[in-house]
Design an enzyme around this catalytic site. Structure first.
Site, PDB file in Angstrom:
ATOM      1  N   SER A 141       0.857  -1.186   0.000  1.00  0.00           N
ATOM      2  CA  SER A 141       0.000   0.000   0.000  1.00  0.00           C
ATOM      3  C   SER A 141       0.890   1.232   0.000  1.00  0.00           C
ATOM      4  O   SER A 141       2.072   1.144   0.364  1.00  0.00           O
ATOM      5  CB  SER A 141      -0.885   0.003   1.257  1.00  0.00           C
ATOM      6  N   TYR A 154      -2.841  -1.447  10.126  1.00  0.00           N
ATOM      7  CA  TYR A 154      -2.697  -1.619   8.679  1.00  0.00           C
ATOM      8  C   TYR A 154      -1.316  -1.164   8.205  1.00  0.00           C
ATOM      9  O   TYR A 154      -0.658  -1.841   7.408  1.00  0.00           O
ATOM     10  CB  TYR A 154      -3.795  -0.819   7.975  1.00  0.00           C
TER      11      TYR A 154
END
Length: 258
Positions: A141, A154
């Protein structure tokens, strides 16, 4: 011949937005797709569509956070097609949306278990199965190299994916196996929808405009095209790379209108 023609490629998280889009692009390129997800709702439709687009496709339900199931997925691909040429380790879950100090150990561990440990399990069993040559792409990401509030679980998991990608690239290179990662920004997927409530929500759209230099949401196909290239022979000298597909999030901030 297309460089993906008849190659056997695993796609995890295949029932999600990025996974499904990528699986379709790989099938369009002639690859045999071994699709997988933690659930099987809609898998028949996906396999039917992939088989119509490409040579052959199959589906296996697997929780990659469990090593035995990650191993079984690789074994299924080899038993079904006789070899494994590539993999897109894409399965993942979003953050809990809490400040770090409010996260429980269980919440933090759950995200790390799926997003990081799951990728480790996949790499551990995919690399030996590929033998001499292959390509693996992991989904990290933009938050694999940056940070923002309320996403420590995350962020930690996606930083770990970047590290795993480079570690695996170093170790797999002597066997001719390339390992890279894509770093998406905010993509219009069901997972993003689960976080923001709607892909049309003002919060999401304003966030995408302010974060992405290109001023919009990313489409799943845009990530899929990058993955397809990395899995293909066209990227034959690319390994250990962290490829941003995030509209410029990691390059800088947009200038305010004057």
């Amino acid at each position: 011949m297309n460089s993906l023609e008849s190659k056997v490629v695993i796609v995890t998280g295949a029932l999600g937005g990025i996974g499904g889009a990528t699986a379709r692009l790989l099938a369009d390129g002639g690859a045999h797709v071994v699709a997988s997800d933690i659930v099987d709702t809609g898998c028949g439709d996906l396999v039917g569509e992939l088989s119509a687009r490409g040579p052959k496709a199959t589906f296996l339900t697997a929780d990659i956070a469990r090593e035995d199931q990650a191993r079984a997925l690789v074994e299924h691909a080899v038993e079904r097609f006789g070899r494994l040429d590539g993999a897109f380790n894409n399965a993942g879950i979003p953050q809990h949306g809490k400040p770090l100090v409010d996260l429980t150990s269980d919440e933090f561990s759950t995200v790390l278990r799926i997003n990081a440990l799951g990728v480790f399990h996949c790499l551990k069993h995919q690399i030996p199965a590929m033998g001499d040559g292959g390509s693996i792409v992991n989904t990290s990401s933009g938050l694999g190299v940056l940070a923002m509030p309320d996403a420590a679980d995350y962020i930690a998991s996606k930083h770990a994916v970047c590290g795993l990608t480079r570690a695996a690239a170093v170790e797999a290179a002597p066997a001719g196996i390339r390992v890279n990662a894509v770093l998406p920004g905010i993509v219009g997927t069901p997972m993003v929808e689960a976080v923001y409530g709607s892909l049309d929500s003002p919060e999401l759209l304003d966030g995408a405009r302010s974060l992405h230099l290109l001023g919009r949401l990313c489409e799943p196909d845009e990530v899929g095209h990058a993955v397809r290239w990395l899995l293909s022979d066209e990227a034959s000298f690319v390994t250990g790379a962290l490829i941003p597909v995030e509209g410029g999030v990691t390059a800088g901030r947009r200038l305010a209108p004057s």
